[in-house]
Design a protein around this motif. Structure first.
Motif, short mmCIF file in Angstrom:
data_model
loop_
_atom_site.label_atom_id
_atom_site.label_comp_id
_atom_site.label_asym_id
_atom_site.label_seq_id
_atom_site.Cartn_x
_atom_site.Cartn_y
_atom_site.Cartn_z
N ALA A 116 0.84 -1.21 0.00
CA ALA A 116 0.00 0.00 0.00
C ALA A 116 0.87 1.25 0.00
O ALA A 116 0.62 2.20 -0.76
N MET A 120 1.04 4.00 -3.14
CA MET A 120 0.57 5.36 -2.93
C MET A 120 1.59 6.41 -3.36
O MET A 120 1.24 7.57 -3.54
N SER A 121 2.84 6.00 -3.52
CA SER A 121 3.86 6.94 -3.99
C SER A 121 3.58 7.34 -5.44
O SER A 121 3.37 6.47 -6.30
N LYS A 122 3.55 8.63 -5.69
CA LYS A 122 3.26 9.13 -7.04
C LYS A 122 4.29 8.63 -8.05
O LYS A 122 3.93 8.24 -9.17
N ALA A 125 3.72 4.87 -8.66
CA ALA A 125 2.52 4.66 -9.48
C ALA A 125 2.79 5.01 -10.94
O ALA A 125 2.37 4.30 -11.85
N ALA A 331 -2.51 4.27 -7.75
CA ALA A 331 -2.50 5.03 -6.50
C ALA A 331 -3.80 4.82 -5.72
O ALA A 331 -3.79 4.73 -4.49
N GLY A 332 -4.92 4.72 -6.45
CA GLY A 332 -6.20 4.46 -5.79
C GLY A 332 -6.23 3.11 -5.10
O GLY A 332 -6.75 2.98 -3.99
N GLY A 334 -3.60 1.59 -3.93
CA GLY A 334 -2.75 1.73 -2.74
C GLY A 334 -3.47 2.43 -1.61
O GLY A 334 -3.38 2.02 -0.44
N THR A 335 -4.22 3.49 -1.93
CA THR A 335 -4.95 4.23 -0.90
C THR A 335 -6.02 3.35 -0.26
O THR A 335 -6.17 3.32 0.97
N THR A 336 -6.76 2.64 -1.09
CA THR A 336 -7.80 1.74 -0.56
C THR A 336 -7.20 0.68 0.33
O THR A 336 -7.70 0.37 1.41
N SER A 338 -4.48 0.88 1.99
CA SER A 338 -3.86 1.45 3.19
C SER A 338 -4.85 1.59 4.34
O SER A 338 -4.48 1.41 5.51
N TYR A 339 -6.11 1.96 4.05
CA TYR A 339 -7.07 2.17 5.14
C TYR A 339 -8.05 1.03 5.32
O TYR A 339 -8.79 1.00 6.31
#
Length: 420
Positions: A116, A120-122, A125, A331-332, A334-336, A338-339
């Motif tokens: 994750a 999330m790193s630009k 990604a 990135a999406g 990774g964000t999903t 992560s939480y």
């Protein structure tokens, strides 16, 4: 020269120098007949020389025969190459790659969380998006090759020809019919029909059809109808309203006769798809015509060419839309991840299952690769490589043996004097 080789030569020189020095000291001490301090020097040198020779023999015997003499149980590493390879492979397999060890390390590492963070790193990604789009472009180039296309067409054609379309269509319709879901389709069709009939265009079409029918079928009667246009328009509107009223009636009554007949028709059609030879043969004929239709094949190829051209052009742009979309999607994800703790736990559990399922096979394959690779090495290359890796450290055994031996010699001489 390799640094390892330089270090080995240096340490060998020091160890050999200490051994020669002990021998020279012993000779000098003996020449002085062991009087005074020379007595202690002789004791030190004698024991140091013995220790140095013993450790020299031990170290050399690991790699080769001392002085070229084939003494039993020497040149151990050279003669035991296959055994060492097998034992090393088993050690790595059973200790480093044991399934329990790997799972414990996997749980400690928490790969889902690290993944994750990475996604999330630009920059990460964007890098992944570039790789994915490049793979897509290269794949399209590969598929565009005429030889590959022939194989794909042949494979796809064979699969489609062997595909039982009738039975599959029957199964799909049967699934649609469960829980009266096919009635939802009928409701939608009826609503669309009612909406169309409510339009002026549909009513005008009905009016024209009625006027044409009257002129053709009842020419004498139509000649006595005044204001035929208005008459036809009025009749068209009434017919449209009557049909709409009928549709509303069907929609409002779940047990309407139309619904029953529709259900019966669908049921019979499904049964025919599964068992009627004539209908099945007709469906297969239609399928064959579609599969072997050159126009459809050309159209599919043109779509592929258009996609390839569009993707190639997009990748050449400084700000590729495809890369941008894929990067945003990565990135999406990774964000999903992560939480969403449940998603992380699910991914980690899936990786553990993969490890449990394939772990034994993987570690056995790794052990086999290590053992097989070592067994294929030339004996001299294999021996030299090991000596370069650990030989310089082994020379410290010789150095320590010389010094420790000398100290033991002094200790024994002191004990003899005390007892003597």
């Amino acid at each position: 020269m390799d640094n390892r080789k330089r270090l080995l030569i240096r340490n060998k020189t020091i160890a050999t120098g200490l051994m020669i020095g002990a021998a020279l000291l012993f000779v000098v001490a003996r020449l002085h007949k062991g009087q005074g301090a020379w007595e202690w020097a002789a004791a030190f040198a004698e024991a140091a020389m013995v220790g140095a020779l013993a450790d020299w023999f031990a170290v050399v015997a690991l790699f080769r025969h001392p002085l070229g003499v084939p003494i039993p149980h020497t040149a151990i590493i050279k003669n035991k190459k296959d055994v060492i390879a097998g034992n090393l492979a088993e050690f790595i397999r059973d200790k480093f790659l044991a399934t329990g060890t790997l799972i414990a390390r996997l749980r400690e590492y928490n790969p889902a969380e690290h993944l994750a963070v990475y996604l999330m790193s630009k920059d990460n990604a964007a890098g992944l998006a570039k790789v994915v789009t490049r793979v897509l472009a290269d794949s399209l180039d590969f598929i565009h090759d005429e030889r590959v296309q022939r194989l794909l067409r042949a494979a796809l054609g064979n699969r489609l020809e062997s595909f039982d379309l009738s039975t599959s269509a029957g199964a799909m319709l049967d699934a649609l019919r469960k829980d009266n879901r096919h009635q939802i389709v009928l409701d939608d069709l009826l609503r669309r029909c009612a909406a169309w009939l409510a339009t002026a265009e549909a009513q005008a079409g009905l009016a024209n059809a009625i006027d044409t029918l009257c002129t053709k079928e009842y020419p004498l009667l139509s000649a006595f109808i005044p204001n035929r246009d208005q008459f036809a328009k009025g009749v068209g509107e009434k017919v449209a309203h009557r049909i709409n009223a009928f549709i509303q009636e069907v929609n409002a009554d779940p047990c309407h006769e139309v619904r029953y007949r529709f259900d019966t028709t669908v049921t019979e059609f499904i049964a025919r798809l599964k068992s009627d030879p004539a209908l099945r043969a007709k469906v297969e004929t239609i399928k064959g015509e579609v599969v072997h239709n050159q126009a459809i094949a050309d159209y599919a190829q043109s779509l592929g060419n258009d996609l390839k051209s569009w993707l190639s052009n997009d990748l050449q742009q400084p700000e590729s839309k495809v890369q941008e979309k894929i990067g945003a999607a990565v990135a999406g994800i990774g964000t999903t991840l992560s939480y969403n703790r449940e998603l992380q736990e699910s991914l980690n559990a899936y990786l553990e299952r993969l490890l449990l399922h394939h772990g034994d096979r993987l570690r056995t394959a790794v052990a086999g690769h290590i053992s097989g690779t070592m067994q294929q090495w030339e004996i001299d290359d294999y021996t030299n490589e090991i000596e370069l890796s650990i030989g310089s450290d082994l020379q410290f055994i010789r150095m320590n043996g010389t010094l420790v031996g000398g100290m033991i010699g002094l200790l024994l001489h002191a004990v003899s004097l005390l007892l003597g």
